[in-house]
Design a protein around this motif. Structure first.
Motif, short mmCIF file in Angstrom:
data_model
loop_
_atom_site.label_atom_id
_atom_site.label_comp_id
_atom_site.label_asym_id
_atom_site.label_seq_id
_atom_site.Cartn_x
_atom_site.Cartn_y
_atom_site.Cartn_z
N ASP A 235 0.88 -1.17 -0.01
CA ASP A 235 0.09 -0.02 0.06
C ASP A 235 0.84 1.21 0.04
OD1 ASP A 235 -2.14 -1.70 -0.10
OD2 ASP A 235 -2.65 -1.03 2.13
N MET A 236 2.08 1.13 0.61
CA MET A 236 3.00 2.30 0.76
C MET A 236 3.58 2.56 -0.64
SD MET A 236 3.71 4.24 3.21
CE MET A 236 4.46 5.83 2.80
N VAL A 237 3.74 1.43 -1.22
CA VAL A 237 4.48 1.36 -2.74
C VAL A 237 3.58 2.05 -3.55
CG1 VAL A 237 5.15 0.41 -4.74
CG2 VAL A 237 5.94 -0.71 -2.37
N GLU B 24 -5.10 4.82 2.52
CA GLU B 24 -5.12 4.32 3.93
C GLU B 24 -3.44 4.41 4.45
OE1 GLU B 24 -5.95 0.98 1.24
OE2 GLU B 24 -6.59 2.99 1.44
N ALA B 25 -2.58 4.12 3.17
CA ALA B 25 -1.22 4.08 4.01
C ALA B 25 -0.76 5.27 4.38
CB ALA B 25 -0.42 3.47 2.89
N SER C 145 0.40 16.18 8.30
CA SER C 145 -0.91 15.89 7.70
C SER C 145 -1.03 15.38 6.41
CB SER C 145 -1.50 17.61 7.46
OG SER C 145 -0.94 17.90 6.16
N THR C 146 -1.90 14.61 6.35
CA THR C 146 -2.19 13.80 5.18
C THR C 146 -2.11 14.63 4.01
OG1 THR C 146 -3.86 12.37 6.49
CG2 THR C 146 -3.74 11.80 4.24
N GLU C 147 -2.71 15.74 3.95
CA GLU C 147 -2.58 16.42 2.53
C GLU C 147 -1.33 16.78 2.29
OE1 GLU C 147 -5.00 17.24 0.47
OE2 GLU C 147 -6.23 15.62 1.76
N ILE C 148 -0.21 17.25 3.26
CA ILE C 148 1.01 17.45 2.93
C ILE C 148 1.60 16.32 2.11
CG2 ILE C 148 3.33 18.11 3.95
CD1 ILE C 148 1.90 19.88 5.73
N LEU C 149 1.52 15.03 2.69
CA LEU C 149 2.11 13.84 2.13
C LEU C 149 1.51 13.45 0.89
CD1 LEU C 149 1.91 11.47 5.46
CD2 LEU C 149 3.94 12.79 4.56
N ARG C 150 0.15 13.70 0.76
CA ARG C 150 -0.49 13.44 -0.73
C ARG C 150 0.07 14.17 -1.80
NH1 ARG C 150 -5.54 10.52 -0.99
NH2 ARG C 150 -6.01 12.12 -2.81
N GLN C 151 0.47 15.56 -1.45
CA GLN C 151 0.77 16.41 -2.70
C GLN C 151 1.89 15.84 -3.23
OE1 GLN C 151 1.16 20.48 -1.52
NE2 GLN C 151 2.90 20.09 -0.09
#
Length: 606
Positions: free
Chosen positions: A43-45, A50-51, A62-68
């Motif tokens: 899932d991380m790959v 969810e990962a 924050s999730t948004e910072i990671l997602r971008q």
């Protein structure tokens, strides 16, 4: 949340951050402790939501910072990257991409970070150090979870050797555009109107065509080749449709003199095939429409021909061969006619395209042609009168060849023009059985001491009141005019010189003379005088002596110069060529070499 808090680097990837987090808190790489964090390594790959959410909980970021900073898998080999949907081919995976200079600086600081932008296939140059990025192939499925310490073991001097050997260059404008767009900035209008992948793909493919040619196979291109292609293509796609069409025209012109009939696949090769058959890019975007329309506008093909998924609704262009087939003409005769009408060059390639409307109009004229030798019968007049009518352009000759090559042409006249002329003359005459006091056009011209064609012009212009036609006698021989009226009206109306007189005085052929007239109001031209009709839209063309003299004072021909100054035409031409004097208007443009008198005066005897 794990404490102490480890800050997230703004330019790094979630996996890079996960590896730093694991090393900081567990002294182990992410691949070893992912499950301890409650994260499935696969899932991380794929950067599954969810990962990333679990990584955010563990790290306090924050999730948004990671997602971008991560391409989020959407399924079917598609990803969401900062709001842009891209395919797997848009990403650099499975290659490991890095800048050795960036890693060397990271080592000096104490820990390495993988930049999110390195995940883009279009990212080929480090914008900080301006060197080519390095690309290593992954060796195992879990390499994407590994830290750069593991993937790039070189350090210190070994890393600097890689830096020294890397090509130096500034980032390509296409790479800059992609990064700016992903940062939310506006770019060129046409590119911004495409999806990000369409914009990049169109730019690179166009660049490949221009840089490497139509026969280039895409898999054979290296990373630096794609970088070069992107730079070239961006210079055109950044200017939108106009720029793209300019690039396509450059490629098209390379085949202008090719033998045979090169089609779209031959001319545009890899570019065309990539847009037509791409498996990774289901919808190529507006670039396909532009190429399709360009092809339809320049390559002759029948209706219903399919180009990039759409059929040509109706034929737009013909070749000589296809036009001859459609109109049931002899191709050689049709070719000569098209050359004579300046629609195609004399040495035009067999695939030279002719607009359908123009080609069909010429083909129709060919069917209506009345040969010059047949005109005396068609008009019921003498051959000298036919010559005068053509010389003064009451009838316009149709050429089977290049105008100006006297004695080497077959000529004719459009049959519709012959009918129009006879109808116009009949309309100006009164049908009468009593023609006492009236004479033929030839006789009236003799008494007025003017060419017969001038009488015809006066009739068409409505300048004569007494014009009759004899029933049962068609054409010009059937017309009768008053000789005294002709003489008086001609003296008052026909000011100046006829075209025949003007061209003879200037030692110009009829064709060359009219070509100069048609150039008006260009600098090198003969300015005619138009005499308006009395009760007709017809105008009489004459040349005022002062205008002819003004032209003669400024411009001359070899024949005219030789007549004035003695040496023969051949000797004069050789002498002028030796001293570098060239005509200001060459033969190929008007059918005569026109010189400036001032250019040759100092080389001629006074």
């Amino acid at each position: 949340m794990l404490l102490p808090f480890l800050p997230f680097e703004a330019h790094e990837t979630p996996i890079s951050f996960g590896n730093r987090l694991s090393a900081f808190h567990a002294r182990s790489p992410l691949i070893s402790v992912a499950k301890d964090f409650g994260i499935d390594p696969l899932d991380m790959v794929w950067n599954k939501p969810e990962a990333l959410e679990r990584l955010a909980e563990v790290s306090g970021v924050s999730t948004e910072i990671l997602r971008q900073n991560a391409p989020i898998a959407l399924g079917d080999r598609e990803y969401d990257l900062r709001g842009e949907t891209v395919s797997a081919e848009f990403l650099s995976s499975p290659k490991i991409v890095f800048c050795p200079a960036c890693l060397h600086e990271d080592d000096q600081r104490g820990e390495r970070c993988a930049r999110w932008s390195w995940a883009l296939a279009v990212m080929r140059t480090c914008p900080v150090h301006e060197i080519a990025l390095q690309r290593n192939m992954t060796r195992a499925w879990n390499d994407r979870l590994q830290s750069l310490d593991h993937l790039v073991p070189e350090r210190g001097e070994a890393l600097q050797i890689i830096v020294a050997s890397a090509p130096r260059r500034v980032p390509s404008p296409l790479q800059d555009y992609v990064l700016h767009r992903l940062e939310g900035r506006e770019g060129p209008e046409w590119l911004d109107a495409q999806s990000l992948e369409q914009a990049v793909r169109a730019t690179e493919l166009l660049g490949v065509l221009l840089e490497f040619g139509a026969e280039q196979t895409l898999p054979a291109l290296a990373s630096d080749d794609w970088d070069r292609a992107g730079r070239t293509g961006y210079a055109f796609t950044a200017r939108g449709e106009a720029g793209i069409r300019e690039a396509l025209q450059q490629q098209f012109d390379r085949f202008s003199t090719s033998k045979g009939t090169p089609g779209a696949r031959k001319i545009f090769g890899c570019f065309y095939k990539a847009l037509a058959y791409s498996k990774s890019l289901k919808e190529p975007g507006d670039i396909a429409r532009i190429l399709r329309e360009f092809i339809w506008d320049r390559i002759a093909m029948p209706a219903d021909t399919k180009v990039l998924g759409k059929k040509l609704p109706e034929r737009r262009l013909h070749t000589v061969a296809s036009l001859a087939l459609e109109t049931d003409h002899d191709p050689r005769r049709l070719h000569s006619m098209l050359v004579g009408q300046n629609i195609i060059p004399e040495d035009a390639a067999s695939h030279f395209a002719i607009p359908v409307e123009i080609g069909r109009a010429v083909a129709a004229r060919v069917k209506r042609i009345v040969k010059i030798t047949k005109l005396p019968d068609a008009l019921n007049c003498t051959r000298p009168m036919v010559d005068q009518l053509c010389a003064e352009r009451l009838l316009r000759p149709i050429y089977y060849g290049t105008p100006g090559l006297n004695g080497k042409l077959q000529k004719g006249v459009d049959g519709d023009e012959v009918v129009d002329l006879t109808d116009a003359l009949s309309a100006k005459a009164t049908l009468s059985g009593d023609v006492s006091g009236l004479v033929t056009i030839a006789k009236a011209a003799e008494k007025a001491k003017i060419p017969g064609v001038c009488v015809v012009q006066l009739i068409l212009a409505g300048c004569l009141q007494s014009v009759a036609r004899i029933g049962g006698v068609p054409g010009i021989r059937g017309l009768r005019v008053c000789p005294s009226e002709v003489k008086a009206v001609a003296a008052a109306t026909l000011l100046g010189m006829t075209a025949t007189e003007t061209f003879a005085a200037l030692k110009l052929t009829r064709d060359a003379g009219w070509e100069l007239v048609d150039r008006y109001p260009e600098e090198i031209s003969l300015t005619p005088q138009k005499i308006a009709g009395v009760s007709s839209a017809f105008t009489i063309t004459r040349f005022l002596p002062e205008n002819v003299s003004a032209f003669d004072a400024r411009f001359t021909t070899l024949a005219r110069a030789a007549e004035k100054h003695g040496p023969g035409v051949k000797e004069l031409k050789i002498s002028l060529k030796k001293v570098g004097v060239k005509p200001v208007l060459p033969w190929r443009e008007v059918g005569a070499d026109i010189y400036k008198v001032s250019d040759i005066a100092k080389f001629l005897p006074s």
